[in-house]
Motif scaffolding. Structure first.
Motif, PDB file in Angstrom:
ATOM      1  N   SER A 137      10.704   1.950   2.105  1.00 25.67           N
ATOM      2  CA  SER A 137      12.250   1.784   2.417  1.00 25.67           C
ATOM      3  C   SER A 137      12.790   0.427   2.371  1.00 25.67           C
ATOM      4  O   SER A 137      13.853   0.034   2.675  1.00 25.67           O
ATOM      5  N   GLY A 138      11.677  -0.676   1.984  1.00 22.07           N
ATOM      6  CA  GLY A 138      12.132  -2.318   1.864  1.00 22.07           C
ATOM      7  C   GLY A 138      11.138  -3.106   1.512  1.00 22.07           C
ATOM      8  O   GLY A 138       9.887  -2.486   1.132  1.00 22.07           O
ATOM      9  N   ILE A 159       8.484   1.683   5.927  1.00 18.08           N
ATOM     10  CA  ILE A 159       8.550   3.160   5.280  1.00 18.08           C
ATOM     11  C   ILE A 159       9.639   4.116   5.963  1.00 18.08           C
ATOM     12  O   ILE A 159       9.821   3.657   7.330  1.00 18.08           O
ATOM     13  N   ALA A 160       9.786   5.041   5.541  1.00 13.50           N
ATOM     14  CA  ALA A 160      10.984   6.114   6.262  1.00 13.50           C
ATOM     15  C   ALA A 160      10.448   7.536   5.773  1.00 13.50           C
ATOM     16  O   ALA A 160       9.827   7.649   4.845  1.00 13.50           O
ATOM     17  N   SER A 161      10.861   8.424   6.776  1.00 15.34           N
ATOM     18  CA  SER A 161      10.273   9.800   6.627  1.00 15.34           C
ATOM     19  C   SER A 161      11.138  10.402   5.526  1.00 15.34           C
ATOM     20  O   SER A 161      12.568  10.396   5.557  1.00 15.34           O
ATOM     21  N   THR A 197       0.799  -1.284   0.079  1.00 11.99           N
ATOM     22  CA  THR A 197      -0.145  -0.053  -0.041  1.00 11.99           C
ATOM     23  C   THR A 197       0.812   1.230  -0.089  1.00 11.99           C
ATOM     24  O   THR A 197       2.074   1.423   0.529  1.00 11.99           O
ATOM     25  N   ALA A 198       0.351   2.557  -0.533  1.00 12.61           N
ATOM     26  CA  ALA A 198       1.134   3.600  -0.782  1.00 12.61           C
ATOM     27  C   ALA A 198       1.355   4.091   0.760  1.00 12.61           C
ATOM     28  O   ALA A 198       0.478   3.927   1.581  1.00 12.61           O
ATOM     29  N   PRO A 199       2.529   4.668   0.979  1.00 12.01           N
ATOM     30  CA  PRO A 199       2.994   5.387   2.246  1.00 12.01           C
ATOM     31  C   PRO A 199       2.128   6.735   2.101  1.00 12.01           C
ATOM     32  O   PRO A 199       1.775   7.005   1.361  1.00 12.01           O
TER      33      PRO A 199
END
Length: 350
Positions: A301-302, A313-315, A292-294
């Motif tokens: 991120s992986g 996810i990452a900021s 799913t989309a962040p």
């Protein structure tokens, strides 16, 4: 002022083995010069003090093991070297080394043929040659037999092929009796014996044509063979292939690799960046689906965990800041959610 200048005694002890001190006296401390009194089969073991007479020690080749010889001991090329043990050249095939070579590359060899003969149905493996120059090898079972239909009649010397004879060539048993255990897997040299009943076959085998044995065949992946041979009341049964029990969650049977009833971990089959594995189980490896989309301001991120639709996810704010006059563009956008974006130049003010 007095005539009492300091002095030191001339001492050859400051010279290394195989050298002596010469030209020492007056105002000259002298130099260390190589001794020249070489003795064949010896090496200089100390310095010669003030004379060209360095003490020598005989080269000791007895410290070298079987299959080695003493190399670079003494002589004009290594006058103060006690030498090192070096492997002799390997013997010809079916010979093995039985001594060291002294100070020359020539170790004595013996024939593997002269070693005690192996038992019936076996051969001598790994004796001498390049692979095991000093080894006598060991007796290993011959492998050129069809268990239950032939038996070994001799030894294999240095190959895994022993002479054999068909069990059918043996005298017929009396009416109502069968020849059992001829060339059995546990004793392939046995002619067996005549019996009114057949013994149970060995594990993984079933009976055929009297009391001969055949191996139970393999089944496909996610299957096992049931009721074959000694696992059945009928020892003449070749059994049937049955499906394995459904594997536990997170595992599947890999139909491309015949692993019987041993399942494979779904997690061992990785998906790509920004994807996760879904539908893995039973005999299916499943498929890779897009995560799913962040949320805005984040990027993928992986890869995702098994059956987890959200990837790590990452900021975007934690990425390396752009240079002055630049800003980060397209980080985690819907068309490339795993992209950290890129730094672009700001539009100059009017």
């Amino acid at each position: 002022m007095q005539d009492s200048c300091p002095y030191e005694p001339c001492s050859g002890a400051r010279c290394t083995a195989g050298h002596y001190l010469t030209g020492c006296g007056g105002h000259d401390k002298g130099i260390c010069k190589a001794c020249t009194q070489h003795v064949a089969g010896h090496y200089f073991s100390s310095h010669g003090f003030l004379n060209d007479s360095c003490p020598t020690t005989a080269c000791d080749a007895t410290r070298c093991a079987v299959g080695q010889y003493l190399r670079n001991c003494g002589g004009r090329m290594a006058p103060a070297n006690a030498g090192v043990c070096f492997p002799c050249s390997p013997p010809p095939e079916n010979y093995y080394l039985v001594s060291n070579g002294g100070t020359v590359n020539h170790c004595n060899a013996s024939r593997c043929y002269d070693l005690p003969e192996c038992p019936l149905g076996m051969y001598r493996k790994g004796c001498g040659g390049k692979g095991n120059a000093t080894g006598t090898g060991y007796c290993a079972p011959c492998t050129n037999i069809a268990p239950g239909s032939h038996y070994f009649t001799g030894v294999g010397n240095f190959s895994g092929s022993c002479p054999q004879q068909s069990c059918d060539s043996l005298p017929n048993c009396q009416t109502g009796h069968f020849r059992v255990s001829c060339g059995s897997p546990s004793n392939p040299s046995s002619q067996g014996s005549c019996s009114a009943t057949c013994p149970a076959p060995h594990p993984g085998y079933y009976l055929f044509e009297g009391c001969l044995e055949k191996p139970c065949g393999e089944c496909g992946s996610a299957q096992y063979r049931a009721n074959c041979g000694r696992d059945s009341q009928d020892h003449f049964s070749s059994g049937v292939c049955q499906n394995c029990a459904t594997p536990p969650a997170g595992k599947f049977f890999n139909l491309f690799m015949n692993t019987g009833c041993t399942p494979q971990d779904c997690a061992s089959v990785k998906c790509g960046f920004g994807q996760y594995r879904t539908g893995c189980g039973g005999t299916s490896v499943g498929t890779c689906a897009q995560c799913t989309a962040p949320p805005p301001g984040f990027y993928i991120s992986g890869a995702g965990e098994l059956n987890a639709s959200s990837c790590p996810i990452a900021s975007c704010d934690e990425l390396t800041p752009c240079a002055a006059g630049q800003y980060r563009k397209d980080c985690g956008i819907p068309s490339a959610p795993q992209s950290p974006g890129r730094c672009v130049t700001c539009v100059p003010p009017p």
